[in-house]
Every structure is written in structure tokens, then in C-alpha cells.
Design an enzyme around this catalytic site. Structure first.
Site, PDB file in Angstrom:
ATOM      1  N   ARG A 237      46.723  30.720  49.946  1.00 56.22           N
ATOM      2  CA  ARG A 237      47.443  31.831  49.310  1.00 56.22           C
ATOM      3  C   ARG A 237      48.853  31.400  48.901  1.00 56.22           C
ATOM      4  O   ARG A 237      49.331  31.755  47.816  1.00 56.22           O
ATOM      5  CB  ARG A 237      47.493  33.042  50.256  1.00 56.22           C
TER       6      ARG A 237
ATOM      7  N   LYS B 143      52.684  36.542  47.091  1.00 53.31           N
ATOM      8  CA  LYS B 143      53.510  36.887  48.251  1.00 53.31           C
ATOM      9  C   LYS B 143      54.899  36.311  47.990  1.00 53.31           C
ATOM     10  O   LYS B 143      55.232  35.210  48.434  1.00 53.31           O
ATOM     11  CB  LYS B 143      52.875  36.329  49.527  1.00 53.31           C
TER      12      LYS B 143
ATOM     13  N   GLU C 182      49.046  50.298  49.957  1.00 51.16           N
ATOM     14  CA  GLU C 182      49.118  49.616  51.255  1.00 51.16           C
ATOM     15  C   GLU C 182      50.360  50.094  51.982  1.00 51.16           C
ATOM     16  O   GLU C 182      51.060  50.982  51.505  1.00 51.16           O
ATOM     17  CB  GLU C 182      49.163  48.098  51.056  1.00 51.16           C
TER      18      GLU C 182
HETATM   19  N1  PXG Z   1      50.772  43.725  52.561  1.00 48.63           N
HETATM   20  C1  PXG Z   1      51.988  43.202  52.440  1.00 48.63           C
HETATM   21  C2  PXG Z   1      52.906  43.726  51.404  1.00 48.63           C
HETATM   22  C3  PXG Z   1      52.385  42.160  53.294  1.00 48.63           C
HETATM   23  O1  PXG Z   1      53.595  41.626  53.178  1.00 48.63           O
HETATM   24  C4  PXG Z   1      50.225  42.288  54.390  1.00 48.63           C
HETATM   25  C5  PXG Z   1      49.885  43.301  53.494  1.00 48.63           C
HETATM   26  C6  PXG Z   1      49.197  41.811  55.376  1.00 48.63           C
HETATM   27  O2  PXG Z   1      48.732  40.521  55.018  1.00 48.63           O
HETATM   28  P1  PXG Z   1      48.247  39.454  56.098  1.00 48.63           P
HETATM   29  O3  PXG Z   1      47.872  38.281  55.277  1.00 48.63           O
HETATM   30  O4  PXG Z   1      49.412  39.165  57.014  1.00 48.63           O
HETATM   31  O5  PXG Z   1      47.119  40.058  56.813  1.00 48.63           O
HETATM   32  C7  PXG Z   1      51.498  41.706  54.299  1.00 48.63           C
HETATM   33  C8  PXG Z   1      51.874  40.620  55.253  1.00 48.63           C
HETATM   34  C9  PXG Z   1      57.284  39.050  57.608  1.00 48.63           C
HETATM   35  C10 PXG Z   1      55.795  39.102  57.561  1.00 48.63           C
HETATM   36  O6  PXG Z   1      57.830  38.064  58.082  1.00 48.63           O
HETATM   37  C11 PXG Z   1      55.181  39.765  56.523  1.00 48.63           C
HETATM   38  C12 PXG Z   1      53.814  39.816  56.482  1.00 48.63           C
HETATM   39  C13 PXG Z   1      53.058  39.215  57.453  1.00 48.63           C
HETATM   40  C14 PXG Z   1      53.683  38.539  58.484  1.00 48.63           C
HETATM   41  C15 PXG Z   1      55.065  38.493  58.550  1.00 48.63           C
HETATM   42  O7  PXG Z   1      57.914  39.995  57.173  1.00 48.63           O
HETATM   43  N2  PXG Z   1      53.258  40.486  55.433  1.00 48.63           N
END
Ligand code: PXG
Length: 292
Positions: A52, A151, A184
Site C-alpha cells: 500500500r 495514505k 469511514e
Molecule cells: N481509514 C483511515 C483514514 C486511516 O487512516 C484506516 C482507515 C484503517 O486502516 P488500517 O490499514 O490501519 O486497517 C486508517 C489507518 C496513525 C495511524 O499513526 C493511522 C492509521 C493506522 C495506524 C496509525 O495515525 N490509519
């Protein structure tokens, strides 16, 4: 022991880990990142996170100066160096140092930062009692303007949504898209269960393709729980049997109230509880192992 942080091939102690104010990640939010977790020396879905990251970078035309193999080694070394069994890894690739001015051509080389730290867990209590959420005025970026699959280092709309939820005393915000469709949460994906079927919004309405989300979809398939991507309205959320969120930080967490409407029985439901258990088992077995 002070934390060792990787910046462009060198590990610095926390106090000395510094990035230029001319870095375009800082000046413009020009860059991409990943949040990855390790569970008892197993990096969960490492390949998926790297895929990703490199896809996000490819879309924004950012050349990552390490191969995936080199990046894997850099992350594992950072984990070992910090003697972390259970960790949260924040991997950032910014456009790098340039001039003032948007043009990324002025940035010679992308900068890579790897922070591996202890994971700050959500209070255990919330997993038992469930979250209370609210839909907020700040909507998700329009998918045609900025793909939700990237991301990127631009999290302002999510941050505003988080502030709005916090001001009302709620645990998390539900973000709708420009058509009022559920997208989300600020850092988590959302699922509902209705008549024993799982539903989650498709990415194109404005959701990140979460890695935890994918893991839940896989687990559902494996355990013959029906699961599909669906367009969801607030009405669908309010009348769901169960709701839960997924994300690297939150893992799988139940939701019991949305906009002051009780969800289901008002307690975490049986399907959510089952998936929480299955996810825990998965994180204990599925990952890239390292030694410390
Ligand atoms: N939506 C958004 C907008 C995110 O930023 C998720 C869904 C969940 O995705 P994953 O791949 O984690 O299942 C995210 C994930 C941080 C941090 O440091 C942010 C995320 C994950 C871990 C840490 O702010 N975002």
C-alpha cells in the site's frame, strides 16, 4: 534506553532525530505513510502495508529510494534495535528537502523515517463496553479530487472531524462523503452487521482500503459469514444489529451508540465479539517474524 529512529539510512536517538523545515512533507504534507503493528515479534500483514505504501507513492509520483526488500530490513532492524516485541511502526516517506514552492522537482530525494515505539493501546474498557460515535459536519475529501486509497500526509479533514467528535464528548467521528453516504471514521473503517451479514462501504465512496478491514473480510469468508461492500446511509447505521470499527491501532472495536441512537441491544454483539476473537488469533499467528 532512548528510542532509535531511522532517518535516511542512519539511526538517531529520539532527541537528535530531526527533519529539515524545507522538507516538503512539512511544508505541504507532500508524502505518504503507513502505521504497522507487531504482535509478540510478528509484524502483522507487513507485505500488505508495504504494497500500500509503494502504491500510494507511485500514484503521487514519489520515488522511494529503497526497494521493498531494503525497506523490510530497515523496519526489522529498527524493531530489533529498540528491543520491541509489541510495537507500533510509523513509516513515513516524504518528498524530501526542497525550496519554498510546491514544485517537487526541487526536491532531490525522498526522505524515509521509521519510528518504532511501544503501542499506546485504547483503554481495555472500551472493547468491553463499546464506543459512542457521532457523525460530524466535516465531510470526507471528494474521492475524485484525492483518492481515498492514498495514505497521504494530508489528514486535515480527518483531524477536523476528530476535533468535532471530541468537542461533543464522543469517542470517534463518522465521516460522510459529499453525498451524505457513510465513508469511514477518522482513522478506522466501519462495518455493520444486519441479518447476520457484514457490510462495509466500498473504497470509492471515500474509505481507505484498510488492512484490518481486508483481514476481517477474509476472516468472514473463511468462517462463512456473508460479507459485502455496500452503500450505507446513516439510517442503515442506526438500524444495524451490530456496528464495529477496524484499524491498525484500534484493531476491532465495538460501537454501541451513533448520534444518540442505540445500536442493537446497546451492548457489543455476538458477531462482533466472535470477529474480535478471530482477529486476535490471526495477529498471534500471521506475520513476519523477527528476533530480539
Ligand atoms: N481509514 C483511515 C483514514 C486511516 O487512516 C484506516 C482507515 C484503517 O486502516 P488500517 O490499514 O490501519 O486497517 C486508517 C489507518 C496513525 C495511524 O499513526 C493511522 C492509521 C493506522 C495506524 C496509525 O495515525 N490509519
Amino acid at each position: 534506553m532512548t528510542l532509535k529512529i531511522y532517518i535516511d539510512g542512519t539511526w538517531y536517538s529520539k532527541e537528535d532525530a530531526k527533519i529539515s523545515v524545507f522538507d516538503h512533507g512539512f511544508l505541504y504534507g507532500d508524502g505518504v505513510f503507513e502505521g504497522i503493528r507487531s504482535y509478540d515479534r510478528l509484524v502483522f500483514r507487513f507485505k500488505e502495508h508495504l504494497d500500500r505504501l509503494y502504491e500510494s507513492a507511485h500514484t503521487i509520483m514519489l520515488d522511494i529510494p529503497l526497494t521493498k526488500k531494503e525497506m523490510t530490513a530497515a523496519v526489522l532492524t529498527t524493531l530489533k534495535m529498540n528491543k520491541l516485541k509489541d510495537a507500533y511502526v510509523r513509516l513515513i516517506v516524504s518528498r524530501g528537502r526542497g525550496d519554498l514552492g510546491l514544485d517537487p522537482k526541487k526536491c532531490q530525494k525522498a526522505s524515509i523515517v521509521i519510528i518504532a515505539d511501544k503501542i499506546a493501546l485504547y483503554p481495555k474498557e472500551l472493547y468491553r463496553t463499546g464506543l459512542e460515535l457521532i457523525t460530524v459536519p466535516t465531510m470526507r475529501n471528494i474521492p475524485n479530487a484525492l483518492s481515498p486509497a492514498i495514505k497521504s500526509l494530508n489528514y486535515l479533514n480527518n483531524i477536523m472531524a476528530k476535533i468535532e467528535a471530541g468537542m461533543g464528548g464522543y469517542d470517534e467521528a463518522i465521516m460522510l462523503n459529499h453525498n451524505g453516504i457513510v465513508a469511514e471514521c477518522t482513522g478506522d473503517n466501519i462495518f455493520i452487521i444486519k441479518n447476520k451479514s457484514l457490510h462495509t462501504p466500498p473504497s470509492y465512496v471515500g474509505a481507505l482500503k484498510g488492512i484490518t478491514r481486508d483481514a476481517i473480510i477474509e476472516l468472514a469468508k473463511k468462517h462463512t459469514i456473508a460479507c459485502q461492500e455496500s452503500i450505507l446511509t446513516r439510517h442503515d447505521l442506526y438500524n444495524a444489529d451490530e456496528v464495529f470499527l477496524t484499524g491498525t491501532a484500534a484493531e476491532v472495536i465495538p460501537v454501541i451508540k451513533i448520534d444518540e441512537r442505540q445500536i442493537g441491544t446497546g451492548k457489543p454483539g455476538s458477531c462482533t465479539t466472535k470477529l474480535m476473537k478471530l482477529f486476535k488469533q490471526l495477529t498471534a499467528t500471521d506475520g513476519v517474524r523477527y528476533t530480539i
